[in-house]
Design a protein around this motif. Structure first.
Motif, mmCIF file in Angstrom:
data_model
loop_
_atom_site.group_PDB
_atom_site.id
_atom_site.type_symbol
_atom_site.label_atom_id
_atom_site.label_comp_id
_atom_site.label_asym_id
_atom_site.label_seq_id
_atom_site.Cartn_x
_atom_site.Cartn_y
_atom_site.Cartn_z
ATOM 1 N N LEU A 90 0.849 -1.198 0.000
ATOM 2 C CA LEU A 90 0.000 0.000 0.000
ATOM 3 C C LEU A 90 0.886 1.250 0.000
ATOM 4 C CD1 LEU A 90 -2.663 -1.185 2.612
ATOM 5 C CD2 LEU A 90 -2.730 -1.371 0.123
ATOM 6 N N CYS A 91 0.283 2.428 -0.269
ATOM 7 C CA CYS A 91 1.060 3.669 -0.314
ATOM 8 C C CYS A 91 1.684 3.934 1.065
ATOM 9 C CB CYS A 91 0.179 4.858 -0.656
ATOM 10 S SG CYS A 91 -0.775 4.656 -2.151
ATOM 11 N N CYS A 99 -0.335 5.102 4.319
ATOM 12 C CA CYS A 99 -1.760 4.726 4.251
ATOM 13 C C CYS A 99 -2.239 4.252 5.627
ATOM 14 C CB CYS A 99 -1.939 3.609 3.230
ATOM 15 S SG CYS A 99 -3.617 2.945 3.211
ATOM 16 N N HIS A 159 -4.385 2.197 6.380
ATOM 17 C CA HIS A 159 -4.664 0.761 6.434
ATOM 18 C C HIS A 159 -3.501 -0.021 7.051
ATOM 19 C CE1 HIS A 159 -7.868 2.150 4.029
ATOM 20 N NE2 HIS A 159 -7.658 1.507 2.890
ATOM 21 N N CYS A 192 -8.150 -1.464 -1.634
ATOM 22 C CA CYS A 192 -6.857 -1.402 -0.944
ATOM 23 C C CYS A 192 -7.022 -2.026 0.432
ATOM 24 C CB CYS A 192 -6.406 0.052 -0.790
ATOM 25 S SG CYS A 192 -6.081 0.876 -2.348
ATOM 26 N N ASN A 242 -11.978 5.390 4.590
ATOM 27 C CA ASN A 242 -11.248 6.588 4.145
ATOM 28 C C ASN A 242 -12.121 7.528 3.330
ATOM 29 O OD1 ASN A 242 -11.464 5.077 1.853
ATOM 30 N ND2 ASN A 242 -9.295 4.550 1.714
ATOM 31 N N GLY A 270 -10.099 3.997 -2.728
ATOM 32 C CA GLY A 270 -8.663 4.111 -2.971
ATOM 33 C C GLY A 270 -8.241 3.384 -4.239
ATOM 34 N N CYS A 300 -6.685 7.982 3.517
ATOM 35 C CA CYS A 300 -6.040 7.632 2.252
ATOM 36 C C CYS A 300 -5.089 8.779 1.924
ATOM 37 C CB CYS A 300 -7.091 7.473 1.148
ATOM 38 S SG CYS A 300 -6.404 7.349 -0.511
ATOM 39 N N VAL A 301 -3.782 8.536 2.059
ATOM 40 C CA VAL A 301 -2.837 9.646 1.862
ATOM 41 C C VAL A 301 -2.795 10.095 0.414
ATOM 42 C CG1 VAL A 301 -1.330 9.205 3.835
ATOM 43 C CG2 VAL A 301 -0.929 7.970 1.700
ATOM 44 N N THR A 302 -3.154 9.237 -0.474
ATOM 45 C CA THR A 302 -3.027 9.577 -1.886
ATOM 46 C C THR A 302 -4.255 10.328 -2.425
ATOM 47 O OG1 THR A 302 -1.677 7.626 -2.129
ATOM 48 C CG2 THR A 302 -2.488 8.607 -4.163
ATOM 49 N N PHE A 303 -5.452 9.970 -1.963
ATOM 50 C CA PHE A 303 -6.642 10.581 -2.569
ATOM 51 C C PHE A 303 -7.543 11.364 -1.622
ATOM 52 C CE2 PHE A 303 -5.718 6.882 -5.363
ATOM 53 C CZ PHE A 303 -5.379 7.599 -6.496
HETATM 54 S S1 SF4 Z 1 -4.653 4.665 -2.566
HETATM 55 FE FE1 SF4 Z 1 -5.221 5.381 -0.567
HETATM 56 S S2 SF4 Z 1 -6.210 3.646 0.356
HETATM 57 FE FE2 SF4 Z 1 -5.073 2.865 -1.356
HETATM 58 S S3 SF4 Z 1 -3.111 2.273 -0.523
HETATM 59 FE FE3 SF4 Z 1 -2.904 4.335 -1.261
HETATM 60 S S4 SF4 Z 1 -3.316 5.582 0.522
HETATM 61 FE FE4 SF4 Z 1 -4.084 3.580 0.976
#
Ligand code: SF4
Ligand code: TPP
Ligand code: MG
Lengths: 626, 349
Positions: free
Chosen positions: B32-33, B36, B38, B67, B139, B143, B217-220
């Motif tokens: 995972l990112c 994250c 999770h 995810c 989140n 994701g 969710c760090v990315t979105f």
């Molecule tokens: S996209 Fe978001 S939910 Fe998926 S692994 Fe990356 S940070 Fe976690």
């Protein structure tokens, strides 16, 4: 006027209104003929409705033991004014029409080429019985009594059956017997009994039926018993006609046979799911965990289960699914029979998937094949779908009795227990150790440090480690195909019969016919009719997919091969073409998809027409309904 | 792509009563990112199982798709796992749990997996009171399909691409309380102190135990304006601490009367929970709903054990299942034999 004649050889049809208690009276009629030892095959033709719509019950009596529909009606018993016009028109010339004459027959309905018998059923019952409900219910019993006189049914058998039926409710026996007698007396006094069509148990031409001591049961009950005997412990389902009675019967038998004697607890779990997706999910979860689990459904449910079927195929989880086929979506026609889920089941789901199918043709086979489905699903670690249909599942069929070998052991397939894991040096869930495409499974909770793995769909290597590599995927799906090849030697082989000798054949072409499930009985009959007319046809009854090699050979050995089935698109024909690489012009469809089961006459007529037609027309033949 | 962690273990790692170290509860390395939420939940699950001395192979891990549903690969490598289909893990878990009542079932899902495609199965899972722990890593977005709003995204929350969510969010914890869940908690992936004991309590509970874990969710969805970012969650967090004392262990801490409550579970374990207000009762659905509503009104994220029925009876009880697991029964228990079949034949003549 010439009246139809025939001993033990006729078709009686009842035209009723549903919800009026006619079903049990009609069943009484059929069961009495069965008890007399005369081959009989009754069929319900019912609406998707609880009360007030037309419903029919067709009873075929056949000295030779033909159990499929013949086609045509010899005696019509009509107590439904809504349908009387069509009902009277459907009687063949020289036939018989019995109706409730409380209201006189409309003059325009009168036919002079048939014999008509009026019995004032309503009036008689109003006079004899006080309670309104009885007045209505017993009308049906009165007409059974009248038919007993007209067709020579053994009256004491009818009385015995009533006593059996009302065991524990003895108060009801005497009004029922009285109603029977009223009908019987009325017919004796007013008509010449018996009719030229009648029963006589001393002249039966079906030794195979008498010798095997046939039973009368429906396929859904037989399948449910198969699940009990096959060791199913988890059943999950969502109600849908015509499959509902599979789980109903399973529940009934399980409550009797699967209660732990010491504790009174259940050795089974039945879950009425929120929909078919969940029903299949429950089966997948239970099977993944090593229980024998199954579900039963019909067309729309099969569609909803499709995603999970794909997962189970790729993740290699055993699944047993009983598909009781019906006609198409929505409501209405779905209470009619078809064999129209063949392609949807064979290739259910996304990605490259193929599933093992079983095609039972009798209740006995529903029982045997359900047991076998559990073995196959675990041996092959894949979904196995038993393709029954409404006609087989919900109607009573004369069938060889169910048999059980007490030495039977469940075949749980390649599952490694704790000891086996201790001994194993290496193990990978999807490693094809034996070369048959079937790998070794482990169940959750088996061993403290060995054999755990993550079950998932397609992204994995043979060690069950996540992988999106193309090579890993290809290796896996190619192995699945190898497994499907192996399945060919595990599934029931097709049935072939000795050809019927034909003295002066009218054709030089070598003719063959392929059929399966409920198309079988009328196909055998049609083949006998055509043999008599000078057309010898070899037959093969398909019992499973993937197809046995002998099917390929059968097709190649014949010039024309008829594929007899009950759907519009010739789905079995397409499956054979596709899987056995057979050119389309080699296979000729014989079809019926009206919702009522295919008849011997329809089959014979379509084959006759095909044989006179040029080969180009043959494939495009328009199907008739009967 | 995945690979296994090196098997080397520090010789001094502490062991639990089974003799396992925490490393024995590891899974594969997460893909995972980085950052994250999770991953923190995975760690909390691993620690909780270690601390509660659960034999890893007696746990079955189940998930849907997302995810979050990948998480079970990243903890408990010695347990069987099942990455099933999107939104349908509840049914798979139901089937698995009736097939073998002796294992411990741990379901991991996402807010998309549970509150959208899987909503139907989720409420029916609650309704049946399947004996399992069900964790949603929440989140507020999808994701794995790159950040679309999910059904739990709060009204007005701003997504990665700057648009405001126009719909009312579904609150899974309130829904679970209303639907009759016997154990309902909320937590935050960044609050290990609370999350670990909650997971331990959930796994000791008999019946359906639900934990809704805010897991950014760090990315979105970690941007300014997102109500489920790390910053927004920390700023608004109203955490009620939870202590878990497994059966046979002594309670050492002294608790102040009034703001806390002690509940004994069916196996003798004890949960000590702190309450939103003095007269809040842990076994009152009304109180739980009021507390959730009050927090929601003020934009707070109320976490802790919200509702608990320690006397709950699970699906195995409702179905009157034999105590021997169904999957271990053989011919003797299951097959009635030829004599019975003969008499059935007789009845059909
Ligand atoms: S996209 Fe978001 S939910 Fe998926 S692994 Fe990356 S940070 Fe976690
Ligand atoms: C039937 C189906 N539809 C759509 C998808 C695509 N899909 C994969 S994950 C996902 C959303 C997951 O969201 P969530 O459960 O919140 O997990 P997250 O990735 O946010 O942890 C979707 C729509 C799918 N796998 N299956
Ligand atoms: Mg999400």
């Amino acid at each position: 006027m010439k009246q139809l004649e025939g001993v033990n050889d006729f078709v009686v049809k009842f035209a009723n209104v549903n919800g009026t208690g006619s079903a049990s009276a009609n069943h009484l009629f059929a069961k009495a003929i069965f008890r007399m030892g005369v081959p009989v095959s009754p069929r319900n033709i019912f609406p998707s409705n609880i009360q007030g719509l037309p419903t029919w019950y067709e009873v075929r009596v056949s000295a030779k033991g033909y159990l499929g529909r013949r086609g045509g009606v010899d005696l019509m018993l009509c107590v439904n004014p809504q349908t009387m016009e069509d009902d009277i028109a459907s009687v063949g010339p020289g036939g018989y029409f019995v109706y409730d004459s409380t209201r006189p027959l409309a003059p325009h309905l009168k036919r002079d080429d048939i014999s008509t018998f009026g019995i004032p059923l309503t009036e008689m019952c109003m006079r004899e019985f006080k309670v309104a409900r009885l007045q209505q219910l017993l009308k049906n019993v009165v007409y059974v009594g009248a038919l007993a006189a007209l067709l020579d049914i053994d009256f004491s058998i009818l009385k015995d059956l009533l006593s059996d039926q009302f065991k524990g409710k003895e108060k009801l026996i005497s009004p029922n017997v009285h109603a029977l007698e009223m009908g019987y007396q009325y017919a004796k006094e007013n008509f010449t009994c018996p009719l030229p069509i009648r029963l006589d148990p001393s002249v039966i031409d079906a030794p195979h039926i008498r010798e095997s001591q046939h039973i009368l049961m429906n396929g859904n009950t037989a399948a449910a018993l198969g699940a009990i005997y096959g060791g199913a412990t988890v059943a999950a389902w969502y109600p849908i006609t015509p499959s509902t009675s599979v789980v109903d019967a399973f529940s009934k038998y399980a409550e009797r046979m699967r209660i732990d004697a010491g504790t009174g607890k259940r050795n089974f779990a039945i879950l009425q799911a929120e929909d078919e997706l969940a029903a299949m999910g429950i089966v997948v979860g239970a099977s993944w965990n090593g229980a024998r689990a199954f579900t039963a459904t019909s067309g729309p449910g099969l569609s909803l289960m499709s995603e999970f079927l794909g997962l189970a195929y790729f993740a290699e989880v055993p699944v047993v699914l009983i598909d009781v086929q019906r006609s198409g979506p929505s409501t209405g026609m779905p209470t009619r029979s078809q064999q129209s889920d063949i392609l949807a089941a064979a290739y259910a789901s996304h990605g490259d998937t193929k599933h093992v199918l079983l095609f039972p043709a009798t209740p006995r086979e529903c029982f045997d094949m359900t047991v076998q489905a559990f073995d196959l699903a675990e041996q092959l670690q894949t979904p196995v779908i038993m393709m029954s249909d409404l006609d087989l599942g919900m109607n009573d069929w004369m069938s060889p009795p169910l048999e059980w070998d007490d030495d039977y052991e469940m075949n749980r397939g390649k599952v490694l227990d704790k000891n086996a894991l201790d001994e194993a040096e290496t193990w990978g869930r999807y490693v094809d150790v034996d070369g048959d495409g079937i790998c070794y499974r482990t169940l959750p909770g088996t061993h403290p440090d060995k054999g755990a793995f993550f079950t998932r769909g397609s992204s994995k290597n043979d060690m069950a480690v996540y992988s999106e590599k193309g090579d890993d995927y290809v290796e896996n799906v190619d192995r699945l195909l190898r497994k499907f090849e192996t399945a060919k030697s595990y599934v029931p082989v097709p049935k072939v019969h000795d050809p019927i000798p034909v003295k002066k054949p009218k054709t030089k072409q070598k003719l063959g016919a392929l059929f399966f499930g409920t198309s079988a009985s009328p196909s055998y009959e049609a083949v006998e009719i055509l043999a008599e007319e000078g057309y010898p046809i070899d037959v093969m009854r398909i019992r499973a997919f993937p197809f046995h090699e002998s099917l390929d050979a059968f097709v190649h050995e014949h010039d024309v091969v008829f594929v007899i089935e009950q759907n519009r698109d010739g789905q079995m024909r397409q499956l054979i073409m596709n899987e056995c690489h057979i050119a389309p012009d080699k296979l000729t469809s014989v079809l019926n998809y009206s919702g009522t089961p295919i008849t011997a006459r329809t089959i014979a007529r379509q084959i006759r027409r095909a044989l006179n037609a040029t080969s180009a027309d043959v494939v495009k033949l328009h199907p008739e309904t009967a | 792509m995945s690979y296994y962690k090196p098997k080397f273990q520090h010789p001094k790692l502490p062991k639990n009563s089974l003799g396992y170290t925490v490393a024995d509860y590891d899974g594969s390395i997460s893909t995972l990112c980085a950052g994250c939420g999770h991953d923190s939940i995975s760690a909390a699950i691993r620690n909780a199982c270690f601390l509660s001395s659960i034999p890893p192979h007696r746990i079955a891990k189940l998930s849907g798709i997302g995810c979050s549903s990948k998480m079970p690969t990243y903890f408990l490598g010695r347990s069987h796992g099942f990455n099933s289909v999107h939104g349908r893990m509840p049914s798979v878990a139901t089937g698995a749990s009736v097939a073998n009542r002796d294992l411990i079932y741990l379901g991991v899902s996402g807010d998309g997996d549970t509150a959208s495609i899987g909503m139907g199965q989720f409420v029916h899972l609650i309704r049946r009171n399947v004996n399992m722990t069900y964790i949603v890593a929440n989140n507020g977005c999808y994701g794995l399909t790159k950040g679309q709003d999910s059904a739990t995204a709060d009204l007005g929350s701003v997504g990665k691409y700057g648009t405001q969510n126009p719909f009312e969010g579904i609150d899974l914890a309130s829904l679970a309380v209303l639907q009759g869940a016997s154990f309902v908690a909320r937590s935050f992936s960044g609050d290990k102190e609370q999350l670990e004991p909650l997971i331990r309590a959930a796994m000791a509970h008999r019946g359906f135990a639900f934990i809704d874990v805010v897991s950014p969710c760090v990315t979105f969805a970690n941007n300014v304006g997102s109500t489920k970012s790390y910053a927004a969650t920390r700023d608004n967090l109203e955490a009620m601490p939870v202590d878990f004392v497994p059966m046979r262990e002594e309670i050492r801490t002294q608790y102040k009367e009034g703001s806390s409550q002690t509940v004994t579970l069916h196996d003798g374990s004890i949960i000590h929970l702190h309450k939103a207000s003095k007269d809040h009762k842990a076994d009152s659905r009304e109180d739980a709903l009021m507390a959730l509503q009050a927090a929601d009104r003020t934009g707070k994220v109320l976490t802790g054990l919200l509702y608990l029925d320690p006397t709950s009876q699970d699906l195995n009880h409702t179905l009157e299942l034999a105590s021997q697991p169904l999957n271990s029964m053989g011919k003797d228990e299951l097959c009635p034999g030829s004599r019975v079949l003969k008499s059935i034949n007789e009845g059909l003549r």
